[in-house]
Design a protein around this motif. Structure first.
Motif, PDB file in Angstrom:
ATOM      1  N   ARG A  64     -35.781  -3.749 -28.442  1.00 10.88           N
ATOM      2  CA  ARG A  64     -35.876  -3.706 -29.900  1.00 10.88           C
ATOM      3  C   ARG A  64     -36.630  -2.473 -30.419  1.00 10.88           C
ATOM      4  N   THR A 103     -24.595 -10.287 -26.810  1.00  7.31           N
ATOM      5  CA  THR A 103     -26.009 -10.494 -27.115  1.00  7.31           C
ATOM      6  C   THR A 103     -26.415 -11.944 -26.902  1.00  7.31           C
ATOM      7  N   LEU A 111     -27.502 -12.382 -23.584  1.00 11.48           N
ATOM      8  CA  LEU A 111     -28.822 -11.786 -23.354  1.00 11.48           C
ATOM      9  C   LEU A 111     -29.937 -12.621 -23.981  1.00 11.48           C
ATOM     10  N   GLY A 158     -30.039  -2.486 -29.029  1.00  9.69           N
ATOM     11  CA  GLY A 158     -31.413  -2.847 -29.348  1.00  9.69           C
ATOM     12  C   GLY A 158     -31.898  -4.023 -28.525  1.00  9.69           C
ATOM     13  N   CYS A 159     -31.031  -5.012 -28.305  1.00  6.84           N
ATOM     14  CA  CYS A 159     -31.416  -6.160 -27.480  1.00  6.84           C
ATOM     15  C   CYS A 159     -31.628  -5.752 -26.027  1.00  6.84           C
ATOM     16  N   LEU A 160     -30.808  -4.827 -25.539  1.00  6.45           N
ATOM     17  CA  LEU A 160     -30.920  -4.389 -24.145  1.00  6.45           C
ATOM     18  C   LEU A 160     -32.184  -3.577 -23.890  1.00  6.45           C
ATOM     19  N   THR A 190     -30.171  -6.520 -38.293  1.00  5.85           N
ATOM     20  CA  THR A 190     -29.838  -5.124 -38.593  1.00  5.85           C
ATOM     21  C   THR A 190     -29.902  -4.852 -40.096  1.00  5.85           C
ATOM     22  N   GLU A 193     -27.262  -3.932 -32.532  1.00  3.97           N
ATOM     23  CA  GLU A 193     -27.754  -5.200 -31.984  1.00  3.97           C
ATOM     24  C   GLU A 193     -27.612  -5.232 -30.470  1.00  3.97           C
ATOM     25  N   CYS A 241     -30.581 -12.795 -27.219  1.00  6.43           N
ATOM     26  CA  CYS A 241     -31.224 -11.932 -28.201  1.00  6.43           C
ATOM     27  C   CYS A 241     -30.522 -12.032 -29.551  1.00  6.43           C
ATOM     28  N   THR A 242     -31.299 -12.144 -30.597  1.00 11.22           N
ATOM     29  CA  THR A 242     -30.780 -12.044 -31.959  1.00 11.22           C
ATOM     30  C   THR A 242     -31.627 -10.999 -32.673  1.00 11.22           C
ATOM     31  N   LEU A 243     -30.969  -9.920 -33.088  1.00  7.83           N
ATOM     32  CA  LEU A 243     -31.676  -8.795 -33.681  1.00  7.83           C
ATOM     33  C   LEU A 243     -31.119  -8.551 -35.075  1.00  7.83           C
TER      34      LEU A 243
END
Length: 249
Positions: free
Chosen positions: A155, A123, A126, A150-152, A132, A147, A128-130
């Motif tokens: 979201r 991630t 990518l 969801g990042c791919l 959870t 994560e 991205c920080t998601l």
């Protein structure tokens, strides 16, 4: 005043503290009446002391009998060998159980850290920080998969721990629902299956079909869009942390 007794004229016997005169004793005419011959004074004093000593000796009670004392050993509890063995075995079992519990906790923590590092590497690439946090107490590798996917895929809303009326992996924290439709759902389902081993996925349900990794199988009609999984992709996960690193799709 008593008359003076001539020396040697009488024999005095002392028996049991009483005085007895043996023979006759005549007064001595050479000694005036009432006078005491100095020579007889010592004898009289000795006689009195002897009499007093004998009386005192008779008045002293015999010594009390001294009985010998035998030491008594302190009372001791009788050793219960069977109880001791039982207690030792119980302590050993408790120690083994505690060691196993600690070892399992350490393994789980190591697996969690490894999975987190793996997901962070993907991630992070990518950008991205998601969070959870809204998924509830899902397993660490389930949160990592949420994560990653969801990042791919922009979201999408996700569901983690939840109650279900039928058999489901959601209550135990081993399942995710990605709320999406159409082509986006197709891509997410395909990406999840591509990373099945790396993410620890057991099966995917999408559009009234289920896939265990060897192709799609049609499911029975459950009577609705949501029940037949047309508005969300369902993913179930293994009960242990996976190995490997997922690849972006």
């Amino acid at each position: 005043m008593p008359s003076r007794v001539r020396r040697g004229a009488a024999v005095v016997a002392v028996a049991g503290g009483a005085l007895s005169l043996v023979g006759a004793a005549a007064p001595d005419p050479a000694t005036p009446t009432g006078a005491v011959d100095p020579a007889d004074a010592g004898a009289t004093t000795a006689l009195r002391l002897t009499t007093d000593a004998s009386a005192a000796e008779a008045a002293v009670p015999p010594l009390a009998e001294q009985r010998s004392l035998r030491p008594v050993a302190p009372a001791t509890d009788v050793l219960d060998a069977a109880g001791l063995v039982k207690a030792v075995r119980l302590a050993e079992r408790q120690a083994v159980a505690e060691a196993e519990r600690k070892a399992a906790a350490q393994r789980a923590e190591a697996e969690r850290k490894a999975a987190a590092a793996k997901a962070a590497a993907v991630t992070g690439s990518l950008g991205c920080t998601l969070s959870t946090a809204g998924l509830g107490p899902v397993k660490p590798w389930v949160a990592d998969a949420a994560e990653f996917l969801g990042c791919l895929f922009g979201r999408p809303p996700m569901i983690g721990v939840a109650s279900r009326g039928n058999a489901s992996d959601h209550p135990s924290g081993h399942a995710l629902d990605f709320m999406m439709r159409g082509a986006a759902g197709d891509r997410l389902a395909a990406c999840a299956l591509r990373n099945k081993e790396a993410l620890g996925i057991t099966y995917v349900i999408w559009k009234q079909r289920i896939n265990y990794g060897s192709g799609w199988e049609t499911m029975d009609d459950r009577g609705g869009e949501t029940a037949n999984h047309y508005d969300h992709v369902h993913i179930s996960f293994a009960t242990s942390a996976p190995g490997g690193r997922p690849a972006a799709c």
